[in-house]
Motif scaffolding. Structure first.
Motif, PDB file in Angstrom:
ATOM      1  N   LYS A  26       9.961  65.139 100.280  1.00 30.85           N
ATOM      2  CA  LYS A  26       9.526  64.720 101.608  1.00 30.85           C
ATOM      3  C   LYS A  26       9.912  63.260 101.793  1.00 30.85           C
ATOM      4  O   LYS A  26       9.112  62.357 101.553  1.00 30.85           O
ATOM      5  N   ALA A  27      11.179  63.045 102.194  1.00 29.78           N
ATOM      6  CA  ALA A  27      11.703  61.681 102.279  1.00 29.78           C
ATOM      7  C   ALA A  27      10.995  60.893 103.374  1.00 29.78           C
ATOM      8  O   ALA A  27      10.624  59.740 103.180  1.00 29.78           O
ATOM      9  N   VAL A 240       6.223  44.957 112.763  1.00 27.53           N
ATOM     10  CA  VAL A 240       6.564  45.400 111.417  1.00 27.53           C
ATOM     11  C   VAL A 240       5.939  46.762 111.150  1.00 27.53           C
ATOM     12  O   VAL A 240       4.806  47.032 111.545  1.00 27.53           O
ATOM     13  N   VAL A 241       6.730  47.616 110.500  1.00 33.11           N
ATOM     14  CA  VAL A 241       6.238  48.902 110.016  1.00 33.11           C
ATOM     15  C   VAL A 241       6.386  48.883 108.506  1.00 33.11           C
ATOM     16  O   VAL A 241       7.471  48.605 107.998  1.00 33.11           O
ATOM     17  N   VAL A 242       5.299  49.133 107.778  1.00 34.31           N
ATOM     18  CA  VAL A 242       5.374  49.171 106.312  1.00 34.31           C
ATOM     19  C   VAL A 242       5.362  50.632 105.878  1.00 34.31           C
ATOM     20  O   VAL A 242       4.464  51.389 106.247  1.00 34.31           O
ATOM     21  N   MET A 243       6.383  51.022 105.127  1.00 37.93           N
ATOM     22  CA  MET A 243       6.468  52.423 104.694  1.00 37.93           C
ATOM     23  C   MET A 243       6.252  52.532 103.192  1.00 37.93           C
ATOM     24  O   MET A 243       6.643  51.666 102.421  1.00 37.93           O
ATOM     25  N   TYR A 244       5.597  53.616 102.801  1.00 37.00           N
ATOM     26  CA  TYR A 244       5.447  53.918 101.388  1.00 37.00           C
ATOM     27  C   TYR A 244       5.565  55.427 101.202  1.00 37.00           C
ATOM     28  O   TYR A 244       4.842  56.196 101.842  1.00 37.00           O
ATOM     29  N   LEU A 245       6.477  55.858 100.371  1.00 37.05           N
ATOM     30  CA  LEU A 245       6.712  57.280 100.102  1.00 37.05           C
ATOM     31  C   LEU A 245       6.814  58.120 101.382  1.00 37.05           C
ATOM     32  O   LEU A 245       6.189  59.162 101.491  1.00 37.05           O
ATOM     33  N   GLY A 246       7.604  57.635 102.333  1.00 37.87           N
ATOM     34  CA  GLY A 246       7.861  58.438 103.519  1.00 37.87           C
ATOM     35  C   GLY A 246       6.794  58.348 104.587  1.00 37.87           C
ATOM     36  O   GLY A 246       6.906  58.978 105.637  1.00 37.87           O
TER      37      GLY A 246
END
Lengths: 340, 330
Positions: A26-27, A240-246
Motif C-alpha cells: 500500500k504505497a 506542508v503535508v507530512v507523509m508516513y507509510l503512505g
C-alpha cells in the motif's frame, strides 16, 4: 490563503497499491491534500513513504503492477469559475487523450536526477520541441524558438547553442535548469517537483530553489514540492503535508508545522534536523526503529511501533483519522482525540 | 576523430595480415596435402597415380616448397587479385565462389530480414507486456528456438515433407531449373524454395534476438527518461518507440560485424542438410580435400568481412550514439 479560496487540485483519500506476486504494497493509503494556485505545497517524509507514488498517481503514470484503487484527484478546469467544473483524474483512462493533454500541459513534472531524466540519445532541444508540438499548434521553427526562450528564462547561457546539446554535456545545475525549462515549456498550472535539488550540491540547490520561486511568481503556478529536506520546505513552502507509510499524518501551514508540530512523527522529524545552536559533540536525535517492511505494515497507526507517545491498547488497535489541531492544521493521532 | 579512424584502419590491416597467417597455418596443419587426398580419392575409385605424375602435380602447385615459401607465393597472388585454382574443380577460385556467392547472399539476407522483422516487434511486445500470456508464449517458443539446433529442425522438416507430402523440400531449385540459365521461371522457382531455408535459418536467430531485445528493453523501460517522456503527454507508443526502444537498439549495432561474414558464408551445416548451393558447404569440401587455395580464399574472405563489419559497426555506433561521439568533448 489563496486568492479565491478554492484549490486548483484536490486529492481525496488517494489509495495507490502495488500488486507484485509477493503480496500487496500500500504505497499510498489514503492521502488527502489541496493545492492552491500560486502557492507551494510541500510533501515531506522519509524514503518509501509514498511521496513519489503520489506524484505519479496525480499524472496517472504509476507503473504496473501498481494502480489507483481508491480516492479522487480533482483538477479544476482551466479558467473555470464554476466550482463544480473539475475533472477527476483518478477516473481517466491512463492512456487516453484527456490525461495526455493534462500531462505536461496542465501539470508538469521535474525529477530528482536531471541526468537520467533526459534521453541519453536525444538532444535537449529535440525533447523540448517534441513536447511543445504535442501541446500546441506551433510549427517546428516556432517551437524551437519557444524552447530557446524557455532555456534563456531559466538562466542557461547561450541557449541557442545549448539547445542542440545532450544532457550529459551540461553541468548538474544547468541540466536541472534545462529540465525545469522543459517542464515549463507549455506553461503548466501546476508544477510537481520531485526532490528537484537532492542530486545537486548546496550552492546549486539554492540557485535552483531561487529559480523555482522566481518562475512561480512569474507564471503564477502552483508548485508541489516533494522532498525529505525540511530546510527546503521551510524556505519554499506555504503549506506542508507530512507523509508516513503512505498516509498523511499531519498537514498545515508551514509555520504551524515547524513551530507547533502536533504529530509525534513530525516532532521526531524536526528533532532530527541538525541545529547550529546545539552544543558541540551532541548526538543528533534519530527516530527510533526503522521503517517497517512494506509487506509487514503494523496494525493500527502505522507509526505506533516507533512512537514515543504510543498509547498501548489504542494505537495498535485502530487507525486514527485526521483531527483538527490548530487553524488549518490537522494531525492523525489519538493524542488529540476529543473524547478518549 | 580522423586520428581515431586512421588508427582503426591501421589496426584493421594488421588484423587481416594476422588472419592470413593463421588461416594458412590452420589449413596446412593436417598431415598430407591436396595430392595425398587426391591419391587416396583416385585409388578409392580404382584409379592409379604414377610417382612421376605426383611429382609433377606437387611441382605445379608449389607443394614441394617449404611452408613459408608457399605462404609468400600465395600472398603475392592474393595481393595481385588472383586466388589460384580450386584444385578439385580445376577452375579459378574466384569463379567457383562467385557461382555460389549470389545465392548465398540471397538466402542469408532473406534470413536476416525475416529474423529482424519477426524479432523486433515480438521482443518489444514481450518487454512492454512482461509476464503477459503473449510474453510467456514468446518466451516458450524462444527457448525452444534457442535449444533446438537448426540442422535438427531442417532434418525434421525434410522428413515431414517427404513423409506427408512426398516432396523433397531441400535445395533452392527444382531439378529441371538447377542447371538451367536464368529465366523468370527460374527466379519464381527460387522464390518458392526460399521460405523453408529462410525460416529454418531464421528461427534460432529470431529466438536469440527476441531474448536480447526483451532484456535490453526491460533495462530501459523503468528509467527516469521514459517516465518523464510519459509525463510530457506523449502517446504511449511514441514514448516506447522513440526513447527506450531507440536506446535498446544501440547494442545491436555492434552485431553488424558478425552479420557480414554470415551473409557470404551462410550456415554450413543447415546448408549441407538442406542441400543448398551456398558457400558454406564449399568451404567444408575444400577443407576435407585440403584444397588450400579454395579454403584459404574463403577463410580469408570471411576474416576480411569480419574486420570490415566490425569497423562498420564502430562507425555506426559513433553515428547513432552521441555519448560515444561526443566523449571527452564538453
Amino acid at each position: 490563503m489563496p486568492t479565491d479560496g478554492r484549490p486548483i487540485l484536490e486529492v481525496r483519500e488517494l489509495r495507490t497499491y502495488f500488486f507484485p506476486e509477493e503480496g500487496t504494497v500500500k504505497a499510498v493509503d489514503g492521502a488527502s491534500f489541496e493545492v492552491f494556485p500560486g502557492r507551494t505545497l510541500g510533501i515531506v517524509g522519509e524514503s518509501g513513504c509514498g511521496k513519489s507514488v503520489t506524484a505519479k498517481s496525480i499524472l496517472r503514470i504509476v507503473e504496473r503492477p501498481g494502480r489507483i484503487v481508491g480516492g479522487a484527484i480533482h483538477l479544476r478546469r482551466e479558467g473555470g469559475t464554476d466550482p463544480a467544473a473539475t475533472i477527476d483524474l483518478a477516473t481517466l483512462d491512463p492512456a487516453g487523450l484527456e490525461i495526455r493533454h493534462i500531462r505536461g500541459g496542465d501539470i508538469a513534472l521535474v525529477f530528482q536526477e536531471p541526468m537520467t531524466s533526459f534521453s541519453p540519445v536525444h538532444s535537449i532541444g529535440n525533447q523540448m520541441v517534441e513536447m511543445i508540438r504535442v501541446h500546441t499548434r506551433l510549427d517546428k521553427a516556432a517551437a524551437r524558438e519557444r524552447a530557446v526562450e524557455m532555456l534563456r528564462l531559466v538562466g542557461i547561457p547561450r541557449p541557442d547553442r545549448r539547445i542542440d546539446e545532450y544532457a550529459f554535456q551540461l553541468s548538474g545545475g544547468l541540466r536541472q535548469r534545462a529540465m525545469i525549462a522543459l517542464a515549463l515549456s507549455c506553461h503548466p498550472r501546476i508544477l510537481i517537483a520531485d526532490e528537484p535539488t537532492t542530486a545537486l550540491d548546496v550552492t546549486t540547490q539554492a540557485q535552483i530553489l531561487d529559480l523555482l520561486r522566481h518562475l512561480q511568481a512569474q507564471e503564477r503556478m502552483a508548485v508541489v514540492l516533494i522532498t525529505h529536506n525540511l530546510g527546503v520546505v521551510a524556505e519554499m513552502c506555504d503549506e506542508v503535508v507530512v507523509m508516513y507509510l503512505g498516509r498523511v499524518v499531519e498537514r498545515g501551514p508551514v509555520d504551524a508545522i515547524f513551530h507547533a508540530p502536533k504529530h509525534p512523527y513530525t516532532r521526531a522529524l524536526l528533532r532530527s534536523i541538525p541545529s547550529i545552536r546545539a552544543s558541540v559533540r551532541t548526538k543528533l536525535p534519530t527516530i527510533a526503529g526503522s521503517i517497517p517492511h512494506p509487506y509487514n505494515r503494523p496494525p493500527g497507526c502505522p507509526f505506533h511501533p516507533r512512537c514515543p507517545d504510543v498509547i498501548r491498547g489504542v494505537c495498535d488497535r485502530s487507525e486514527p483519522g485526521p483531527r483538527p489541531v490548530g487553524p488549518g492544521q490537522t494531525a492523525s493521532c489519538f493524542l488529540y482525540e476529543e473524547s478518549p | 576523430m580522423l586520428a581515431y579512424l586512421a588508427r582503426r584502419l591501421a589496426l584493421a590491416v594488421l588484423t587481416i595480415w594476422a588472419i592470413t597467417v593463421l588461416s594458412f597455418v590452420i589449413i596446412k596443419l593436417p598431415p598430407g596435402d591436396y595430392i595425398t587426398s587426391y591419391i587416396a580419392q583416385m585409388s578409392a575409385s580404382g584409379g592409379f597415380v604414377s610417382e612421376a605424375e605426383v611429382q609433377a602435380l606437387r611441382r605445379e602447385y608449389g607443394l614441394d616448397q617449404p611452408g613459408y615459401v608457399q605462404y609468400l607465393r600465395w600472398m603475392t597472388m592474393v595481393l595481385h587479385g588472383r586466388f589460384g585454382v580450386a584444385l578439385e574443380w580445376k577452375r579459378p577460385v574466384s569463379e567457383v565462389i562467385g557461382d555460389r556467392l549470389w545465392l548465398t547472399m540471397v538466402v542469408s539476407v532473406a534470413a536476416i530480414v525475416v529474423t529482424w522483422a519477426l524479432a523486433m516487434p515480438i521482443g518489444i511486445y514481450s518487454a512492454v507486456r512482461q509476464y503477459s500470456t503473449g510474453d510467456y508464449v514468446a518466451t516458450f517458443v524462444g527457448f525452444i528456438g534457442l535449444a533446438v539446433p537448426s540442422f535438427m529442425l531442417a532434418l525434421i522438416l525434410l522428413y515431414l515433407g517427404f513423409k506427408y507430402f512426398n516432396a523433397s523440400i531441400g535445395g533452392l531449385f527444382s531439378d529441371r531449373y538447377a542447371e538451367a540459365p536464368w529465366t523468370l521461371a527460374k527466379v519464381w522457382d527460387l522464390a518458392r524454395h526460399l521460405p523453408l531455408p529462410t525460416l529454418i535459418l531464421g528461427f534460432a536467430g529470431t529466438a536469440q534476438l527476441v531474448r536480447i531485445m526483451r532484456a535490453n528493453l526491460l533495462d530501459e523501460l523503468g528509467k527516469p527518461y521514459v517516465v518523464t517522456a510519459r509525463a510530457r503527454g506523449l502517446s504511449e507508443w511514441r514514448v516506447i518507440l522513440k526513447y527506450p526502444v531507440r536506446v535498446a537498439l544501440n547494442p545491436f549495432a555492434s552485431t553488424i560485424g558478425y552479420l557480414l561474414p554470415y551473409i557470404v558464408s551462410g550456415s554450413i551445416i543447415v546448408s549441407l542438410v538442406l542441400g543448398l548451393p551456398t558457400v558454406g558447404p564449399l568451404l567444408l569440401r575444400a577443407l576435407i580435400a585440403q584444397d588450400m587455395f579454395l579454403a584459404g580464399t574463403i577463410v580469408l574472405l570471411l576474416g576480411v568481412l569480419t574486420v570490415v563489419g566490425t569497423f562498420l559497426s564502430d562507425l555506426l555506433l559513433l553515428w547513432i550514439d552521441p555519448r560515444i561521439r561526443l566523449e571527452g568533448k564538453q
